[in-house]
Design a protein around this motif. Structure first.
Motif, PDB file in Angstrom:
ATOM      1  N   VAL A 196       2.998  23.242 -28.873  1.00  0.00           N
ATOM      2  CA  VAL A 196       1.551  23.070 -29.015  1.00  0.00           C
ATOM      3  C   VAL A 196       1.171  23.445 -30.448  1.00  0.00           C
ATOM      4  CG1 VAL A 196       1.158  25.395 -28.061  1.00  0.00           C
ATOM      5  CG2 VAL A 196      -0.704  23.765 -28.075  1.00  0.00           C
ATOM      6  N   LEU A 253      -1.524  29.355 -23.213  1.00  0.00           N
ATOM      7  CA  LEU A 253      -1.600  27.953 -23.642  1.00  0.00           C
ATOM      8  C   LEU A 253      -2.973  27.347 -23.339  1.00  0.00           C
ATOM      9  CD1 LEU A 253       1.873  26.594 -22.474  1.00  0.00           C
ATOM     10  CD2 LEU A 253       1.136  27.057 -24.819  1.00  0.00           C
ATOM     11  N   GLY A 254      -3.785  28.043 -22.554  1.00  0.00           N
ATOM     12  CA  GLY A 254      -5.083  27.490 -22.186  1.00  0.00           C
ATOM     13  C   GLY A 254      -5.020  26.657 -20.914  1.00  0.00           C
ATOM     14  N   LEU A 255      -4.024  26.904 -20.090  1.00  0.00           N
ATOM     15  CA  LEU A 255      -3.906  26.186 -18.817  1.00  0.00           C
ATOM     16  C   LEU A 255      -4.415  27.078 -17.692  1.00  0.00           C
ATOM     17  CD1 LEU A 255      -0.278  24.803 -19.320  1.00  0.00           C
ATOM     18  CD2 LEU A 255      -2.430  23.566 -19.674  1.00  0.00           C
ATOM     19  N   ASP A 256      -5.154  26.502 -16.794  1.00  0.00           N
ATOM     20  CA  ASP A 256      -5.713  27.241 -15.664  1.00  0.00           C
ATOM     21  C   ASP A 256      -4.577  27.653 -14.719  1.00  0.00           C
ATOM     22  OD1 ASP A 256      -6.952  28.093 -13.363  1.00  0.00           O
ATOM     23  OD2 ASP A 256      -8.467  26.520 -13.371  1.00  0.00           O
ATOM     24  N   VAL A 298      -3.317  15.491 -39.933  1.00  0.00           N
ATOM     25  CA  VAL A 298      -4.465  15.639 -40.822  1.00  0.00           C
ATOM     26  C   VAL A 298      -4.599  17.067 -41.373  1.00  0.00           C
ATOM     27  CG1 VAL A 298      -7.008  15.627 -40.852  1.00  0.00           C
ATOM     28  CG2 VAL A 298      -5.746  13.625 -40.029  1.00  0.00           C
ATOM     29  N   PRO A 299      -4.370  18.128 -40.582  1.00  0.00           N
ATOM     30  CA  PRO A 299      -4.508  19.475 -41.154  1.00  0.00           C
ATOM     31  C   PRO A 299      -3.563  19.708 -42.338  1.00  0.00           C
ATOM     32  CG  PRO A 299      -4.511  19.600 -38.761  1.00  0.00           C
ATOM     33  CD  PRO A 299      -4.147  18.186 -39.116  1.00  0.00           C
ATOM     34  N   GLN A 309      -3.706  19.802 -12.899  1.00  0.00           N
ATOM     35  CA  GLN A 309      -3.572  20.281 -11.517  1.00  0.00           C
ATOM     36  C   GLN A 309      -4.802  19.938 -10.686  1.00  0.00           C
ATOM     37  OE1 GLN A 309      -2.017  24.457 -11.964  1.00  0.00           O
ATOM     38  NE2 GLN A 309      -0.127  23.432 -11.376  1.00  0.00           N
ATOM     39  N   VAL A 353       7.120  23.944 -24.053  1.00  0.00           N
ATOM     40  CA  VAL A 353       5.917  23.251 -24.520  1.00  0.00           C
ATOM     41  C   VAL A 353       5.747  23.508 -26.014  1.00  0.00           C
ATOM     42  CG1 VAL A 353       3.402  23.144 -24.359  1.00  0.00           C
ATOM     43  CG2 VAL A 353       4.744  23.501 -22.291  1.00  0.00           C
ATOM     44  N   LEU A 394       3.538  25.228 -10.873  1.00  0.00           N
ATOM     45  CA  LEU A 394       3.302  25.298 -12.314  1.00  0.00           C
ATOM     46  C   LEU A 394       2.668  24.001 -12.792  1.00  0.00           C
ATOM     47  CD1 LEU A 394       6.850  26.566 -13.179  1.00  0.00           C
ATOM     48  CD2 LEU A 394       4.807  27.816 -13.879  1.00  0.00           C
ATOM     49  N   THR A 395       1.835  24.098 -13.833  1.00  0.00           N
ATOM     50  CA  THR A 395       1.368  22.861 -14.475  1.00  0.00           C
ATOM     51  C   THR A 395       2.554  22.164 -15.137  1.00  0.00           C
ATOM     52  OG1 THR A 395      -0.824  23.748 -14.880  1.00  0.00           O
ATOM     53  CG2 THR A 395      -0.150  21.896 -16.254  1.00  0.00           C
ATOM     54  N   ILE A 396       3.296  22.942 -15.918  1.00  0.00           N
ATOM     55  CA  ILE A 396       4.459  22.373 -16.618  1.00  0.00           C
ATOM     56  C   ILE A 396       5.548  23.429 -16.651  1.00  0.00           C
ATOM     57  CG2 ILE A 396       3.545  23.006 -18.921  1.00  0.00           C
ATOM     58  CD1 ILE A 396       4.835  20.271 -19.860  1.00  0.00           C
ATOM     59  N   ASP A 397       6.787  23.004 -16.443  1.00  0.00           N
ATOM     60  CA  ASP A 397       7.881  23.980 -16.460  1.00  0.00           C
ATOM     61  C   ASP A 397       8.753  23.847 -17.704  1.00  0.00           C
ATOM     62  OD1 ASP A 397       9.300  21.667 -15.790  1.00  0.00           O
ATOM     63  OD2 ASP A 397       9.353  22.167 -13.668  1.00  0.00           O
ATOM     64  N   ALA A 398       8.735  22.683 -18.346  1.00  0.00           N
ATOM     65  CA  ALA A 398       9.558  22.488 -19.542  1.00  0.00           C
ATOM     66  C   ALA A 398       8.985  23.288 -20.708  1.00  0.00           C
ATOM     67  CB  ALA A 398       9.600  21.006 -19.900  1.00  0.00           C
ATOM     68  N   ARG A 404      -2.775  26.016 -34.089  1.00  0.00           N
ATOM     69  CA  ARG A 404      -4.230  26.176 -34.168  1.00  0.00           C
ATOM     70  C   ARG A 404      -4.889  25.937 -32.815  1.00  0.00           C
ATOM     71  NH1 ARG A 404      -2.651  21.485 -36.020  1.00  0.00           N
ATOM     72  NH2 ARG A 404      -3.697  19.616 -35.249  1.00  0.00           N
ATOM     73  N   GLU A 405      -4.225  25.181 -31.919  1.00  0.00           N
ATOM     74  CA  GLU A 405      -4.810  24.952 -30.595  1.00  0.00           C
ATOM     75  C   GLU A 405      -4.766  26.204 -29.735  1.00  0.00           C
ATOM     76  OE1 GLU A 405      -3.700  21.633 -28.158  1.00  0.00           O
ATOM     77  OE2 GLU A 405      -4.014  20.221 -29.780  1.00  0.00           O
ATOM     78  N   SER A 450       7.442  21.534 -11.653  1.00  0.00           N
ATOM     79  CA  SER A 450       6.021  21.606 -11.976  1.00  0.00           C
ATOM     80  C   SER A 450       5.313  20.298 -11.669  1.00  0.00           C
ATOM     81  CB  SER A 450       5.867  21.917 -13.459  1.00  0.00           C
ATOM     82  OG  SER A 450       6.381  20.844 -14.227  1.00  0.00           O
TER      83      SER A 450
END
Lengths: 667, 667
Positions: free
Chosen positions: A331, A309-312, A171-172, B178, A329, A323-327, A334-335, B149
């Motif tokens: 994104v 990235l905005g991950l805690d 949409v953007p 997490q 990413v 890690l939340t994610i290791d691959a 704008r996020e 992860s």
């Protein structure tokens, strides 16, 4: 049907083509690397070629241009409108049609996949092939009798004119579609990511778009704006990481989050604002519209990676450091707060493990040890040291808790590498008098005019490379004993060795500020270098090697430190000194490679998964190596050639077994 | 290996299975529709079955439960924890293992793809098969020795336990990963869209998630919250479209945008706020957490469709009325301001053309004329009438500019269908006295107790269906001439016909407010019904039919209007009255179908592309049909059976050619 032979240089490819086929078509058929943004309309000029020779079967060389059709209206208009008259043999590949045997030379600037060679000897060339490319299209106008939407007609043109099936737009991107189509009178350039997702649409012909590579450190954040066509860095900027106000080092930032609900959002906002400001700054510097930035890459340690990235990152502060994610990413840009091209993505490089992040992955991508035959050791020293060891058959990585001593922090007179900081130091073997150099001044302190040359800044402290040399020189000159104790007996020989309570200091400068190396400073360096060496040794044990063939020091510390002293002190293992080099900002370079070359993302993704992660905290051998490496100097295997370089005999004493266990020995 | 025969009802499928195979496995092998969220762990209870009969080869019927293994710990725990003791023959399909021939009955609530049958006769069943489904997984805990992860381990579990390769999650989903994994002690339920994209992750076993279907009208916005497991609507709510304050009708809103830079953003914000409020409202009504809403569908006319998505609809206000996009659009729900499940998407149904939107597509999906043998006419009357004609071999659609008269707007005493509005009206053929019914009261106005029954609300105006009946009854009773002029001569017969300047009115109620049908009202209805009929006729011409076999009236007006009067007045062509019916809120139902059934989205996407769009504005025949359809009453083909129903003879006069061209005839 008459056919002719067409050969291309520099590729050497050749084939037979019917009369009337354009040189661009012939190049495409043969897989010759010839660029085009406008799709053969004679607008973009990316397919400029040199018709160097007609390969006439009867005569060896003939007038080359006779073997292609004459330049017509399209090429005349191109030369006039673009104010770019052709050189003698020059033509547009899309317009020049074959009418005789031909040899066509493709100049470097007309190659679609230009190669940018890394600066250093062991590096390999990077093909400029970004994930997003430009495609000029002309689109059917809307018609009452055909209710198909603007997007459908755009997609149809991309399919018909560029063979891209099934493009998509969020949409953007759709938001500006109708206005852009009309502004370009239904001729637009689409920037398409991975041949699938439209990132931006520009009216008319668009020829240059840009990408941003970010290197997010705990202390500083750096941005490089690159031209995605040439690969050139056209602007760079850096700033302090604003998170510092919420915690000096990584663990204090994680603590902040644990103590303040919502603290992770606060830290995320701080770093994302810095990214946005750097995007603006570099765009302004280069005179580039933000909407022309179509791709972003991010490198950073695991905690910075998560926060950007905005991950805690809370879990990264406690065992088992998940890690939340290791691959890698992707994104939407704008996020993460970047207002650039509407459909732009940011790609964060993969993380190797909970302590070895996307910055280390970027260093690996930059240095490419996975392509090396030699066994390489790559060390990136920051608050932690990321260590990578191995070659094409096997790679190992770990993070070692060196603490910030190598960056000049936690050192009584320590400071970051900036004007006024002592960066080189020598101690006279006889008098124990020091002489030194400071950043920003070419003279040694004992040279004439030094005081005037340092000027008002003066001598302000000692930076990481300075403290390394100071400690090494103290050891060489006997001020420091192998167990790391400043030898109080030396106070009799020199006023430079001074009692300070129950321990001693070595005074470098007596002015204001007074600069000295204290026993506590020695301990900090001792712990840091032992941690670094223990990490290296652990990987060498695991790999089963007793020597490495090449050592690369990455990061700011690695750029400043003298390998001779680093090896003398035992930061790094034995290796011929000419095989030890600095890689500069390898993480930043890795982020740039990921920006410029689509395949490199898949490559580093695969490599990272194969790297064996070693967790120093749970390896019993780490402790043993650590204790052993506390000795100063330490790198005994390296002594013979170090002694030659230094012109001294290094002390070979070792800390004896019972004392080693007992910890400190008092002087 | 001993094998047994297992048969399933109601499917009738059967097969041979080895002793010890679970009933769930057997069902899966045979493709029998048996649900499971927990993957056979005996937790979710979705696979409850009835072991109704053991098919023993020697005896006809035997004790059924002997032919499966006995209930063990898992099933006992299930009954205890879930407080759901088994009925006599009940078992969990995942736990009961085969040890004899079996007949297994699968109750409706254990079927994965339950079917919800549309209410009306001509509708087809909708299989409950939403795009997003729940998957319970148990995940390896993180380990210092394995740095993979949390996301990698989640993905691995989904791959291993549910066969889903390569799931993805955006940053908003990763953000809570997490914490959720740890809250569920590494047992979570993932909601996965299209078997690929993780929409939300819930700790432990999650059994119900929800979807929201929005029907965005120019005037009102309606929301239906559905249980994605059962298909039930569990809460509904509606509100005025807040854009009304920026423009009453669509064109005035487009004008607002043209006159106010950024006006499209303002209109978008207004409608998106309404969507967010309706999401909250319905979630609260049903006691559902917003994070449990995992999918959204949107239907609306082209301008509402664009504004809800945040697309500028300016081009839809000017010829050639180009849509930005006509295909179905998936947009992250948060991008349209909905704070629901972090990875939830909103799906906007496709638009048929610049004037025939996603609302018409939803009506088509609901009514499915593309599956019909009969030639169907579907009319959705709003400010414009969307008209669809055809059957499985061919479908045509157009939009006809009826204006808002059928909704009671632009009628002097008109109002929306609400309490106090006249909805039915009869005129005595002799006395010309009216009698009527109002919404909210069961009595006719000439029945005893009417005044008390309407109470304080009183008679407030006349709604769309009321004005249709009023005009038709005026024509039948001779008050109105075939050319649409209120006959002044009738003023002599009844005080109800009253001069008003140079024209006449018909007075229905003399109280406060005074309710009358003016000559201008007749003109408005005449124009509206002529536009509707001309559109229908245009499609019939194009299709090459002179009759339709079934007529469906969609929308609020369609629900209220009496087909007898609609046909008498000539809104719709001749058709047996028992083949004319109301579809209610077909657009809303279509949006619900798209919510509950993944395949329906592909289906409507393909159907919409095949629909032939007819643009009334550029069809010369439209004008001719329009003028002809101005006559009142008009539907002459239908007269014979209408006359029988109405008990009157309808006037067959037509407006003669010169007068037709000349426009109005004066009375």
């Amino acid at each position: 049907m008459t056919e002719f032979t067409v050969a291309f240089s520099p590729s050497g490819k050749r084939g037979r083509f019917a009369e009337g086929v354009s040189v661009l078509e012939a190049a495409r058929k043969l897989g010759v690397d010839l660029d085009s943004v406008c799709g053969g309309r004679g607008i973009c000029g990316r397919c400029r070629i040199n018709v160097v020779e007609g390969i006439d079967q009867k005569r060896a060389i003939t007038s080359a241009l006779d073997h292609v059709t004459q330049a017509g209206d399209v090429e005349n208009r191109y030369q006039r409108v673009r104010r770019r008259p052709f050189m003698a043999s020059e033509r547009l590949g899309c317009q020049a049609r074959i009418r005789g045997d031909l040899l066509v030379d493709i100049p470097a600037e007309s190659q679609l996949h230009r190669q940018v060679v890394r600066k250093r000897a062991e590096s390999w060339p990077v093909k400029i092939d970004p994930v997003s490319r430009l495609y000029y299209v002309e689109i059917e106008k809307p018609d009452m009798a055909d209710p198909s939407s603007d997007f459908r007609r755009l997609a149809k043109s991309l399919a018909e004119q560029w063979g891209m099936a099934d493009v998509r737009a969020g949409v953007p991107v759709l938001r500006g579609l109708q206005r852009t189509l009309r502004a370009g009178d239904f001729a637009v350039t689409a920037c398409v990511r991975h041949g699938r997702d439209i990132v931006a649409i520009y009216p008319g012909l668009k020829e240059r778009v840009f990408g941003l590579a970010f290197d997010i450190g705990s202390t500083t954040v750096a941005a490089h704006l690159c031209d995605l066509g040439s690969g050139d860095v056209i602007a760079s900027s850096g700033r302090m990481n604003p998170q510092i106000r919420l915690g000096e080092d990584l663990m204090s930032r994680v603590s902040y989050i644990m103590m303040h609900p919502g603290g992770d959002r606060e830290l995320t906002q701080a770093v994302q604002e810095a990214l946005a400001e750097l995007a603006n700054e570099t765009a302004q510097q280069a005179g580039v519209a933000r909407g022309d930035i179509v791709e972003v890459t991010l490198a950073g340690n695991p905690i910075m990676h998560h926060l950007a990235l905005g991950l805690d990152p809370t879990e990264l502060g406690v065992a088992p450091f998940a890690l939340t994610i290791d691959a890698g990413v992707d994104v939407p840009a704008r996020e993460i707060g970047l207002e650039i091209a509407p459909g732009a993505f940011a790609y964060a490089l993969p993380c190797i493990g909970g302590h070895v992040g996307a910055d280390a992955a970027a260093v690996v991508l930059c240095e490419a040890p996975y392509l090396s035959e030699e066994i390489r050791l790559i060390v990136d020293v920051g608050t932690n040291a990321e260590i990578v060891l191995g070659n094409r058959s096997r790679l190992l990585a770990c993070s070692s808790p060196t603490g910030p001593a190598f960056e000049g922090a936690q050192i009584s007179c320590g400071q970051r590498a900036a004007a006024g900081a002592i960066e080189r130091l020598r101690i006279d073997r006889a008098t124990l008098e020091p002489r030194f150099k400071v950043i920003g001044c070419d003279l040694w302190s004992d040279e004439k005019g030094f005081a005037e040359a340092v000027g008002r800044t003066g001598v302000t402290g000692i930076c990481g490379s300075g403290i390394i040399e100071a400690v090494a020189e103290m050891a060489i000159s006997g001020v420091l004993r192998p167990d790391g104790i400043i030898d109080g007996a030396m106070a009799e020989r020199s006023r430079r060795v001074e009692a300070a309570g129950r321990t001693f200091s070595y005074v470098i400068a007596e002015g204001e500020p007074r600069i000295a190396v204290t026993q506590a400073d020695i301990r900090a360096i001792q712990l840091a270098k032992a941690a670094l060496y223990a990490g290296v040794k652990l990987l060498m044990d695991r790999y089963g090697v007793s020597k490495v063939e090449r050592i690369t020091l990455a990061g700011a510390f690695g750029s400043h430190v003298d390998p001779l002293y680093a090896m003398t002190l035992g930061l790094i293992p034995d290796c011929p000194l000419d095989k030890v080099s600095s890689a500069g900002n390898a993480a930043g370079t890795g982020a740039r490679i990921a920006l410029l070359n689509a395949a490199s993302r898949r490559e580093i993704g695969e490599v990272v998964r194969k790297i064996e992660k070693v967790e120093t905290a749970i390896e019993p051998a780490f402790q043993a190596h650590f204790v052993e490496a506390m000795a100063i100097p330490h790198a005994r295997d390296a002594f013979p050639h170090l002694e030659e370089k230094l012109g001294v005999t290094l002390r070979r004493e070792v800390i004896s077994e019972p004392r080693r266990r007992g910890g400190r020995r008092r002087g």
